[in-house]
Design a protein around this motif. Structure first.
Motif, mmCIF file in Angstrom:
data_model
loop_
_atom_site.group_PDB
_atom_site.id
_atom_site.type_symbol
_atom_site.label_atom_id
_atom_site.label_comp_id
_atom_site.label_asym_id
_atom_site.label_seq_id
_atom_site.Cartn_x
_atom_site.Cartn_y
_atom_site.Cartn_z
ATOM 1 N N HIS A 165 1.144 17.500 25.812
ATOM 2 C CA HIS A 165 -0.015 16.769 26.156
ATOM 3 C C HIS A 165 -1.342 17.507 25.866
ATOM 4 C CE1 HIS A 165 2.804 14.663 28.659
ATOM 5 N NE2 HIS A 165 2.946 15.362 29.381
ATOM 6 N N ASN A 181 -4.205 14.937 24.939
ATOM 7 C CA ASN A 181 -5.541 14.926 25.994
ATOM 8 C C ASN A 181 -6.734 14.885 25.468
ATOM 9 O OD1 ASN A 181 -3.608 15.078 28.105
ATOM 10 N ND2 ASN A 181 -4.745 16.508 29.054
ATOM 11 N N THR A 239 -0.995 12.353 32.650
ATOM 12 C CA THR A 239 -1.087 13.764 32.253
ATOM 13 C C THR A 239 -2.172 14.075 33.180
ATOM 14 O OG1 THR A 239 -1.980 15.161 30.413
ATOM 15 C CG2 THR A 239 -3.420 13.228 30.669
ATOM 16 N N SER A 271 -4.529 10.064 31.924
ATOM 17 C CA SER A 271 -3.193 9.655 31.148
ATOM 18 C C SER A 271 -4.020 9.382 29.571
ATOM 19 C CB SER A 271 -3.120 8.168 31.677
ATOM 20 O OG SER A 271 -4.152 7.278 31.485
#
Length: 542
Positions: free
Chosen positions: A33, A37, A9, A153
């Motif tokens: 995402h 996140n 990400t 990520s």
């Protein structure tokens, strides 16, 4: 065993939690995402999550159920051994604090944008509450934000969605998911704090009330406690079914958005008592027949009458209020010989005071009241406290409040909200005010004793918070406060607080807008509100 999957990400700008977590439009949260996140940033910032228990739930607004499924899979990947989820994804903010404290979980994730509207085109929010049950302090929210700026990520597992409507235990990989009744623990706690027998007797005597749950999270709690356990008439609870869009309404319990309740409490045949709660259940509005109780007065009256309630017979260690809240509670504290703490706005600032036993009751003028039973403001608790006081005193709401004013004097008070202002204009207005030097000057016949930008040093942990609101304190005790709210998702909300003390009982009944008219004019002129925002009148007056 579920396989942990790492997903690449990149950071999103603006994932900085405010006073009550991260709030954005649904369209922002549903981006690929985006939620992941932020959740990963939380898990990376709160310490070792392996083998820990997490509480999870929200106010039922649009995207609540989807977000819970995402968070459950990520919690499994983070090594949590157990997640407690409210049935249907429902868990009010005060009930979440109750569950966190009762079961000693490693905090919890609450999905809510509080009193903001819900629906596909409206608002969503998420916040982490610490193991003490309260909102994460600034040290943690700053760590979450810093991590969100560097994240590359996140980790999840592949699994089927779980059935959020079926009580019981299921597994996602090695992690246990318990879907539990979100109401019982909270309702049981309330029975230890207020006199349910006295309130039952009050309802049995013919006392009538209306409670507006605003199609938000408090509906199931109010049905269980008010109508089932306390015997209020069926139909006492209005708008009691949580809806993803709150029925198209604005779940903010004030005189504008709870207009149906306000109308119901008008006239000689109106119920004796009215109350409302907001989207996630932490705010409250109190009404008598043709009588509105300001949140500042509500805190003061409850503090003065707290020993009538079983959970507070011991008395109060102290009272805490946010800086913009009126000084009515200070007068009660002075008479009781206990401290009254003035904090910035944001419930997290009460946490250290409650944890250290320095304060018992606390409140904010933004319709939030609470005590040391949880670490969040608690709308339904405040309603039950009022019912306990009414059951013991057997007087009307109006009579109780006016008697309080006769004893302590009245802090005449009003808040003017200018919502949806262009952010640059709002910041410019505040920056100009900060640049003024007004101490010792005279404004419209009043001498300015103090002019500052409120800063707070926590008396327990020594942490410092600055730029918490511009204060104009006059030598006669009147004051004006300017502050930008951190609870919106679009533009800026300028809040202007106006207050003066009145000790003449013959003037206590004056409409605050009349009694404060000269100060209101001063406040608007000083800040150049119309010129800088284009607004000739506030959006909401409370």
């Amino acid at each position: 065993m579920a396989l942990v999957k790492t997903v690449a990400t990149t950071p999103f700008a603006g994932q900085k939690p405010g006073t009550s977590g991260l709030r954005k439009k649904v369209a922002v949260f549903v981006q690929p995402h985006y939620l992941e996140n932020f959740v990963q940033s939380v898990f990376d910032s709160i310490g070792d999550t392996t083998g820990k228990t997490l509480a999870l739930g929200g106010d039922g607004r649009y995207f609540n159920r989807t977000a819970i499924q995402i968070i459950l899979r990520m919690a499994a990947a983070a090594g949590f051994s157990r997640v407690m989820v409210g049935r249907g994804g429902i868990l009010s903010t005060p009930a979440a604090s109750c569950v966190i404290r009762k079961y000693k979980t490693f905090g919890g994730i609450i999905l809510s944008a509080s009193h903001n509207p819900g629906g596909p085109n409206e608002d969503f929010g998420i916040k982490y509450n610490i193991p003490a049950g309260g909102p994460a302090p600034e040290a943690i929210t700053e760590a979450i934000y810093a991590r969100s700026l560097a994240i590359d990520s996140y980790r999840t597992v592949e699994s089927e969605d779980i059935d959020l409507d079926r009580l019981g235990i299921v597994r996602i990989g090695e992690m246990e998911v318990e879907v539990f009744d979100p109401v019982v623990d909270y309702a049981d706690l309330m029975e230890t704090l207020v006199d349910f027998d006295a309130i039952r007797a009050l309802f049995a005597s013919g006392f009538r009330m209306r409670f507006d749950a605003m199609n938000a999270v408090t509906g199931p709690y109010a049905h269980e406690i008010l109508e089932r356990r306390l015997g209020a008439a069926v139909g006492t609870v209005m708008n009691g079914i949580p809806l993803e869009d709150f029925g198209g309404g604005h779940p903010d319990p004030n005189l504008v958005h709870a207009h149906d309740l306000v109308a119901a409490l008008a006239g000689p045949d109106a119920p004796d008592f009215g109350a409302a709660s907001d989207g996630d259940g932490d705010r409250n509005m109190i009404l008598g027949r043709d009588f509105y109780v300001t949140p500042s007065d509500s805190l003061a009256v409850l503090a003065a009458n707290a020993p009538l309630c079983p959970g507070y017979k011991r008395g109060l260690a102290g009272i805490a209020r946010s800086m913009p809240t009126s000084a009515a509670a200070d007068r009660v504290a002075a008479k009781l010989g206990i401290p009254c703490f003035e904090t910035p706005t944001g419930w997290k600032f009460f946490g250290t005071l409650l944890d250290s036993g320095k304060a018992t009751l606390c409140g904010e003028e933004s319709f939030g009241t609470g005590s040391d039973h949880v670490r969040e403001k608690d709308g339904l608790w405040a309603v039950l406290m009022w019912l306990n006081v009414l059951a013991c005193r057997r007087e009307s709401v109006a009579d109780i409040v006016t008697a309080h004013w006769r004893e302590f004097g009245r802090n005449v008070y009003s808040r003017h909200d200018y919502e949806g202002i262009e952010s640059a204009a709002a910041e410019g207005l505040m920056d100009r005010l900060r640049g003024l030097s007004l101490a010792g000057t005279v404004l419209d016949g009043r001498t300015v004793a103090v002019f500052d930008d409120f800063a707070y040093t926590d008396p327990v942990d020594g942490s410092v918070s600055t730029k918490q609101g511009i204060r104009v304190l006059f030598s006669d005790g009147a004051r004006i406060v300017y502050r930008l709210s951190g609870t919106g998702t679009q533009g800026a909300t300028l809040r202007v607080y106006i207050e003066r003390y009145e000790d003449d009982p013959t003037r206590h009944a004056l409409d605050p807008q009349v009694a404060l008219a000269d100060l209101i004019t001063t406040a608007r002129t000083l800040a150049e509100i119309e010129a800088r925002t284009g607004r000739t009148e506030p959006t909401v007056i409370t």
